[in-house]
Write a protein that holds these residues in place. Structure first.
Motif, PDB file in Angstrom:
ATOM      1  N   LEU A 122      76.974 -34.735  83.558  1.00 15.37           N
ATOM      2  CA  LEU A 122      76.103 -35.902  83.442  1.00 15.37           C
ATOM      3  C   LEU A 122      74.713 -35.636  84.003  1.00 15.37           C
ATOM      4  N   ASP A 123      74.558 -34.509  84.701  1.00 20.38           N
ATOM      5  CA  ASP A 123      73.262 -34.239  85.324  1.00 20.38           C
ATOM      6  C   ASP A 123      72.767 -32.812  85.111  1.00 20.38           C
ATOM      7  N   GLY A 124      73.287 -32.127  84.124  1.00 24.73           N
ATOM      8  CA  GLY A 124      72.858 -30.758  83.847  1.00 24.73           C
ATOM      9  C   GLY A 124      73.020 -30.445  82.379  1.00 24.73           C
ATOM     10  N   PRO A 125      72.836 -29.191  82.020  1.00 26.83           N
ATOM     11  CA  PRO A 125      72.950 -28.807  80.608  1.00 26.83           C
ATOM     12  C   PRO A 125      74.363 -29.006  80.075  1.00 26.83           C
ATOM     13  N   THR A 126      74.432 -29.400  78.830  1.00 27.16           N
ATOM     14  CA  THR A 126      75.713 -29.503  78.151  1.00 27.16           C
ATOM     15  C   THR A 126      75.915 -28.203  77.388  1.00 27.16           C
ATOM     16  N   THR A 127      76.893 -27.426  77.819  1.00 25.78           N
ATOM     17  CA  THR A 127      77.106 -26.122  77.194  1.00 25.78           C
ATOM     18  C   THR A 127      78.529 -25.644  77.433  1.00 25.78           C
ATOM     19  N   PHE A 128      79.008 -24.811  76.550  1.00 18.41           N
ATOM     20  CA  PHE A 128      80.289 -24.155  76.767  1.00 18.41           C
ATOM     21  C   PHE A 128      80.087 -23.040  77.783  1.00 18.41           C
ATOM     22  N   TYR A 129      79.022 -22.266  77.605  1.00 23.29           N
ATOM     23  CA  TYR A 129      78.607 -21.256  78.565  1.00 23.29           C
ATOM     24  C   TYR A 129      77.219 -20.782  78.149  1.00 23.29           C
ATOM     25  N   ASP A 130      76.274 -20.825  79.086  1.00 23.95           N
ATOM     26  CA  ASP A 130      74.911 -20.397  78.786  1.00 23.95           C
ATOM     27  C   ASP A 130      74.444 -19.257  79.681  1.00 23.95           C
ATOM     28  N   GLY A 131      75.370 -18.573  80.322  1.00 23.95           N
ATOM     29  CA  GLY A 131      75.020 -17.505  81.243  1.00 23.95           C
ATOM     30  C   GLY A 131      75.134 -17.944  82.695  1.00 23.95           C
ATOM     31  N   THR A 132      75.036 -19.236  82.926  1.00 27.62           N
ATOM     32  CA  THR A 132      75.147 -19.791  84.275  1.00 27.62           C
ATOM     33  C   THR A 132      76.171 -20.916  84.314  1.00 27.62           C
ATOM     34  N   ASN A 133      75.994 -21.899  83.448  1.00 30.71           N
ATOM     35  CA  ASN A 133      76.873 -23.064  83.408  1.00 30.71           C
ATOM     36  C   ASN A 133      78.062 -22.770  82.497  1.00 30.71           C
ATOM     37  N   VAL A 134      79.214 -23.255  82.901  1.00 29.45           N
ATOM     38  CA  VAL A 134      80.409 -23.035  82.087  1.00 29.45           C
ATOM     39  C   VAL A 134      81.188 -24.336  81.968  1.00 29.45           C
ATOM     40  N   VAL A 147      82.118 -16.404  73.400  1.00 33.27           N
ATOM     41  CA  VAL A 147      82.135 -16.603  74.860  1.00 33.27           C
ATOM     42  C   VAL A 147      83.546 -16.366  75.397  1.00 33.27           C
ATOM     43  N   GLU A 148      84.544 -16.934  74.750  1.00 30.13           N
ATOM     44  CA  GLU A 148      85.920 -16.735  75.205  1.00 30.13           C
ATOM     45  C   GLU A 148      86.308 -15.260  75.148  1.00 30.13           C
ATOM     46  N   LEU A 149      85.913 -14.572  74.087  1.00 23.08           N
ATOM     47  CA  LEU A 149      86.223 -13.141  73.971  1.00 23.08           C
ATOM     48  C   LEU A 149      85.546 -12.331  75.071  1.00 23.08           C
ATOM     49  N   ILE A 150      84.289 -12.641  75.371  1.00 26.03           N
ATOM     50  CA  ILE A 150      83.587 -11.936  76.449  1.00 26.03           C
ATOM     51  C   ILE A 150      84.294 -12.170  77.775  1.00 26.03           C
ATOM     52  N   LEU A 151      84.650 -13.415  78.053  1.00 22.30           N
ATOM     53  CA  LEU A 151      85.285 -13.725  79.333  1.00 22.30           C
ATOM     54  C   LEU A 151      86.675 -13.118  79.459  1.00 22.30           C
TER      55      LEU A 151
END
Length: 190
Positions: A122-134, A147-151
């Motif tokens: 609710l207070d940050g980027p909405t993303t599946f994974y952007d390099g920082t947020n997951v 992203v899932e394959l990399i992880l």
């Protein structure tokens, strides 16, 4: 290919919200519409938060139990299974101290995945994974499978190269059609 994934998601949601009856002239016996009947006992039968995660990490004989377990109880019941399956898919995770691109050990990563819910920041980027947020949400443009394959297969630290470089990318880098600028945002089917 990404477009197909999103279309299937929309179809699944539509199937959950549309009545199965093709009789659009139905009138109850008393002659007027009635409210839905929520009396009785209801039981959860399926999980749809992150179906790809469920497919990969829940062992076949446990799928029904996972689907019926409420999310607040999933981590305690299934995290160790997720960890065993992750370390089987990518043995480097079994090395003490090895982490993925998020800096998470296999126990930490599978603890995050074992609860099948979609988070929304609710207070940050909405993303599946952007390099920082997951897992702070999910945009249509997020390359979820890569992203899932990399992880899973290519993100462990301490390695000079990805453990399984051929499995670290789905090689689908763009949609075949652009997203729309208004609802439903998905391009029409081919």
């Amino acid at each position: 290919m990404k477009n197909l994934k999103y279309i299937l998601s929309i179809v699944a949601i539509a199937a959950l919200t549309i009545s199965c009856s093709s009789d659009d002239d139905f009138t109850p016996a008393q002659g007027g519409p009635t409210a839905p009947d929520f009396s009785g006992v209801f039981a959860q039968q399926d999980q749809m938060g992150r179906p790809a995660v469920n497919t990969v990490f829940v062992s076949g004989d446990s799928k029904n139990m996972f689907n019926k377990t409420i999310p607040t109880q999933q981590n305690a019941a299934f995290q160790s299974m997720f960890q065993t399956n992750l370390e089987g898919l990518s043995p480097a995770y079994a090395n003490p101290g090895d982490t993925n691109a998020l800096g998470l050990t296999s126990a930490e990563f599978t603890g995050l995945l074992a609860t099948d819910v979609l988070n929304v920041s609710l207070d940050g980027p909405t993303t599946f994974y952007d390099g920082t947020n997951v897992l702070t949400g999910r945009n249509l443009t997020d390359d979820v499978i890569t992203v899932e394959l990399i992880l899973i297969f290519g993100g462990e630290t301490g390695l000079t190269a990805p453990e399984f470089p051929g499995l670290s990318n789905d090689n689908v880098d763009a949609n075949d059609k652009d997203f729309l600028n208004e609802f439903p945002y998905l391009a029409s089917a081919w």
